[in-house]
Design a protein around this motif. Sequence first.
Motif, PDB file in Angstrom:
ATOM      1  N   ILE A   1      20.158  -6.109  -0.867  1.00  0.00           N
ATOM      2  CA  ILE A   1      21.268  -5.716  -0.004  1.00  0.00           C
ATOM      3  C   ILE A   1      22.209  -4.834  -0.804  1.00  0.00           C
ATOM      4  N   ASP A   2      22.740  -3.781  -0.168  1.00  0.00           N
ATOM      5  CA  ASP A   2      23.661  -2.911  -0.896  1.00  0.00           C
ATOM      6  C   ASP A   2      25.106  -3.371  -0.686  1.00  0.00           C
ATOM      7  N   GLU A   3      26.017  -2.644  -1.294  1.00  0.00           N
ATOM      8  CA  GLU A   3      27.420  -3.047  -1.265  1.00  0.00           C
ATOM      9  C   GLU A   3      28.038  -2.947   0.121  1.00  0.00           C
ATOM     10  N   ASP A   4      27.382  -2.229   1.028  1.00  0.00           N
ATOM     11  CA  ASP A   4      27.889  -2.114   2.397  1.00  0.00           C
ATOM     12  C   ASP A   4      27.258  -3.120   3.350  1.00  0.00           C
ATOM     13  N   GLY A   5      26.398  -3.989   2.812  1.00  0.00           N
ATOM     14  CA  GLY A   5      25.771  -5.007   3.645  1.00  0.00           C
ATOM     15  C   GLY A   5      24.498  -4.573   4.342  1.00  0.00           C
ATOM     16  N   PHE A   6      23.925  -3.443   3.934  1.00  0.00           N
ATOM     17  CA  PHE A   6      22.672  -2.981   4.525  1.00  0.00           C
ATOM     18  C   PHE A   6      21.489  -3.496   3.698  1.00  0.00           C
ATOM     19  N   TYR A   7      20.454  -3.919   4.401  1.00  0.00           N
ATOM     20  CA  TYR A   7      19.289  -4.526   3.764  1.00  0.00           C
ATOM     21  C   TYR A   7      18.167  -3.513   3.598  1.00  0.00           C
ATOM     22  N   TYR A   8      17.431  -3.659   2.502  1.00  0.00           N
ATOM     23  CA  TYR A   8      16.305  -2.786   2.189  1.00  0.00           C
ATOM     24  C   TYR A   8      15.087  -3.656   1.860  1.00  0.00           C
ATOM     25  N   ILE A   9      14.009  -3.467   2.606  1.00  0.00           N
ATOM     26  CA  ILE A   9      12.756  -4.155   2.302  1.00  0.00           C
ATOM     27  C   ILE A   9      12.042  -3.313   1.249  1.00  0.00           C
ATOM     28  N   VAL A  10      11.949  -3.854   0.053  1.00  0.00           N
ATOM     29  CA  VAL A  10      11.461  -3.075  -1.090  1.00  0.00           C
ATOM     30  C   VAL A  10       9.961  -3.244  -1.284  1.00  0.00           C
ATOM     31  N   ASP A  11       9.475  -4.455  -1.094  1.00  0.00           N
ATOM     32  CA  ASP A  11       8.085  -4.748  -1.414  1.00  0.00           C
ATOM     33  C   ASP A  11       7.721  -6.106  -0.820  1.00  0.00           C
ATOM     34  N   ARG A  12       6.476  -6.520  -0.998  1.00  0.00           N
ATOM     35  CA  ARG A  12       6.051  -7.855  -0.606  1.00  0.00           C
ATOM     36  C   ARG A  12       5.840  -8.702  -1.846  1.00  0.00           C
ATOM     37  N   TRP A  13       6.345  -9.911  -1.779  1.00  0.00           N
ATOM     38  CA  TRP A  13       6.012 -10.830  -2.870  1.00  0.00           C
ATOM     39  C   TRP A  13       4.504 -11.095  -2.843  1.00  0.00           C
ATOM     40  N   LYS A  14       3.971 -11.216  -1.671  1.00  0.00           N
ATOM     41  CA  LYS A  14       2.548 -11.497  -1.536  1.00  0.00           C
ATOM     42  C   LYS A  14       1.769 -10.184  -1.641  1.00  0.00           C
ATOM     43  N   ASP A  15       0.495 -10.275  -1.565  1.00  0.00           N
ATOM     44  CA  ASP A  15      -0.348  -9.098  -1.765  1.00  0.00           C
ATOM     45  C   ASP A  15      -0.622  -8.325  -0.483  1.00  0.00           C
ATOM     46  N   MET A  16      -0.132  -8.825   0.638  1.00  0.00           N
ATOM     47  CA  MET A  16      -0.360  -8.152   1.919  1.00  0.00           C
ATOM     48  C   MET A  16       0.121  -6.707   1.868  1.00  0.00           C
ATOM     49  N   TYR A  17      -0.647  -5.837   2.529  1.00  0.00           N
ATOM     50  CA  TYR A  17      -0.183  -4.465   2.692  1.00  0.00           C
ATOM     51  C   TYR A  17      -0.271  -4.095   4.173  1.00  0.00           C
ATOM     52  N   ILE A  18       0.371  -3.004   4.548  1.00  0.00           N
ATOM     53  CA  ILE A  18       0.454  -2.602   5.953  1.00  0.00           C
ATOM     54  C   ILE A  18      -0.232  -1.251   6.135  1.00  0.00           C
ATOM     55  N   SER A  19      -1.219  -1.234   7.012  1.00  0.00           N
ATOM     56  CA  SER A  19      -1.978  -0.005   7.270  1.00  0.00           C
ATOM     57  C   SER A  19      -1.830   0.361   8.737  1.00  0.00           C
ATOM     58  N   GLY A  20      -1.135   1.463   9.006  1.00  0.00           N
ATOM     59  CA  GLY A  20      -0.931   1.894  10.383  1.00  0.00           C
ATOM     60  C   GLY A  20      -0.179   0.881  11.227  1.00  0.00           C
ATOM     61  N   GLY A  21       0.738   0.136  10.595  1.00  0.00           N
ATOM     62  CA  GLY A  21       1.522  -0.863  11.312  1.00  0.00           C
ATOM     63  C   GLY A  21       0.844  -2.214  11.423  1.00  0.00           C
ATOM     64  N   GLU A  22      -0.389  -2.338  10.925  1.00  0.00           N
ATOM     65  CA  GLU A  22      -1.122  -3.610  10.995  1.00  0.00           C
ATOM     66  C   GLU A  22      -1.113  -4.274   9.615  1.00  0.00           C
ATOM     67  N   ASN A  23      -0.793  -5.569   9.589  1.00  0.00           N
ATOM     68  CA  ASN A  23      -0.827  -6.321   8.341  1.00  0.00           C
ATOM     69  C   ASN A  23      -2.275  -6.547   7.911  1.00  0.00           C
ATOM     70  N   VAL A  24      -2.549  -6.300   6.647  1.00  0.00           N
ATOM     71  CA  VAL A  24      -3.868  -6.581   6.083  1.00  0.00           C
ATOM     72  C   VAL A  24      -3.673  -7.508   4.886  1.00  0.00           C
ATOM     73  N   TYR A  25      -4.337  -8.662   4.946  1.00  0.00           N
ATOM     74  CA  TYR A  25      -4.255  -9.609   3.830  1.00  0.00           C
ATOM     75  C   TYR A  25      -5.531  -9.513   3.015  1.00  0.00           C
ATOM     76  N   PRO A  26      -5.410  -9.127   1.730  1.00  0.00           N
ATOM     77  CA  PRO A  26      -6.594  -8.917   0.906  1.00  0.00           C
ATOM     78  C   PRO A  26      -7.553 -10.099   0.871  1.00  0.00           C
ATOM     79  N   ALA A  27      -7.034 -11.330   0.900  1.00  0.00           N
ATOM     80  CA  ALA A  27      -7.924 -12.493   0.798  1.00  0.00           C
ATOM     81  C   ALA A  27      -8.962 -12.511   1.909  1.00  0.00           C
ATOM     82  N   GLU A  28      -8.573 -12.074   3.105  1.00  0.00           N
ATOM     83  CA  GLU A  28      -9.511 -12.053   4.228  1.00  0.00           C
ATOM     84  C   GLU A  28     -10.626 -11.035   3.987  1.00  0.00           C
ATOM     85  N   VAL A  29     -10.251  -9.862   3.463  1.00  0.00           N
ATOM     86  CA  VAL A  29     -11.248  -8.818   3.189  1.00  0.00           C
ATOM     87  C   VAL A  29     -12.128  -9.233   2.004  1.00  0.00           C
ATOM     88  N   GLU A  30     -11.489  -9.839   1.014  1.00  0.00           N
ATOM     89  CA  GLU A  30     -12.242 -10.271  -0.169  1.00  0.00           C
ATOM     90  C   GLU A  30     -13.295 -11.315   0.183  1.00  0.00           C
TER      91      GLU A  30
END
Length: 529
Positions: free
Chosen positions: A404-433
């Motif tokens: 969060i910045d000093e003006d109270g705006f939030y920024y999603i920086v990354d995922r703690w988990k390994d999930m990534y987003i492809s074309g708006g769809e969540n992809v969890y590596p464990a399922e592909v693996e």
Amino acid sequence: GAAADRQDLGRRTMSVRYYDWIAHYGRRSPGKIALVDLASGRRISYGEFNRRVSLLAGHLRDALKVGRGDRVAVLALNTTDTMEVQFACFRLGAVFLPLNNRLTVPELQFIVSDAGPKVMIHDDDLAGTALTVARLCNVVSALEFGPGGSYEAGIAAAKLLDRFENVTLDDISTIMYTSGTTGLPKGAIITHGMTFWNCVNLGGPAYISPASVLLTVLPLFHTGGLNCYTNPVLHAGGTVLIMRAFDPAEALRLISDPAFGINVFFGVPSIYQFMAQHPAFAGADFSRLVIGGVGGAPMPVPLLKVWEARGVALQQGYGMTETSPAVMVLDKEDAARKAGSSGKPVLHTEVRIVRPDGSDADVGELGELWVKGPNVTPGYWNRPDANQSSFTDGWLHTGDATRIDEDGFYYIVDRWKDMYISGGENVYPAEVESVLHQLSAVAEAAIIGIPSEQWGEVGMAIVAIKPGHTLTPAEIHAHCAANLAKFKCPRLVEFVDALPRNATGKIHKPTLRKQFGVAKPTDASAAAS
């Protein structure tokens, strides 16, 4: 009666009676157009919508014996019929189960077996897949959308529903499956209250009103298609135009045409990118757009600027299936000066940014986003393990690294988990693996997300082959294509002798990302783990 409702309200704030929006507008403004099915040209007024929902509910109850708590699955491309099924389920106290039409039979088989629907409703395009899954999972009844199909025949023969089931905002309305971090999808429980509070939470920031005319292009099996902003616009008594499948040229044409009067739009970043890259973009008329919402993945700032130059200040937001989905929205007045921010929390939602020790992070400090409120899922279907690990004192752990910045705006920086987003769809590596490990030649495999201009991120498979075996990228691609939805299939394959592991023996993905040039902000801290 009213007295009983008042008593219920006094007992528990959230146990208020669920009231049907379509029945309300069917009485209040029966001649107003509620839905337009762009593929067929059907225009359905609120009066007709209300009547069809009532007849469908009567058919489901009387002919197919669907009752309170029973699940009703839908596997179809976008159609106004899907919205009829949703509201018919609501009237019966049944549970709406939208299925991802991009999934393969093995993927759908797990979901349908887990949810146990009584009915499979499908369209002609997906009949083969739907009926195969229904047979494998012993689903007792099936209905087919379309002229001459059993869905229309059922409505034609049915009697109007004589009474609505008495459900509350706490009751389950929908189960929406998301990919699981353990390799198996999880059914997020959606209550009537979650859907209602999302309508309230998004209604203000998105300027939704009875005058809203929404073009829905995202799939209705996804919370983005259903709730950004199809359900909120119907809740307000507006009009929704539903596109069977997204086409950038057609979307630009429809938005530009004053005859349709489209003034509300929502898409994931790739939708806006495809539209901006189309030759018709330069001459498109966006003057009627009151709001253009974007979510599902981080929006590249250069793409925001492209739309801003055309006079459209895209309103960024953040949400999850488990949060119905709205958590944060960036007001369009702040779109330029706070580009890259997800904004501030919506009205009926609390958020925290939490350090690994559970304490609150300071301004500018990275932590995990936690969410709490009436818009948050009570848990996952048949997954007590996930319920225990996903919540702390009612706070949902999002798995997203945020500041969060000093003006109270939030920024999603990354995922703690390994999930990534492809074309708006969540992809969890464990399922592909887990699918990669079905190949006998694979000794070990890992999936990481790598940047893609077109899709935001795509998957890279890093594979070690067993001694004495051979395996080609083409064989991996073919195997994945047969067992996974297209958006989950890795686009790139790299072979290594062995995968890096940490002290506990787990595959160390920060090392892989560094090795293949896609280091993330959280990798430095992860390297110590």
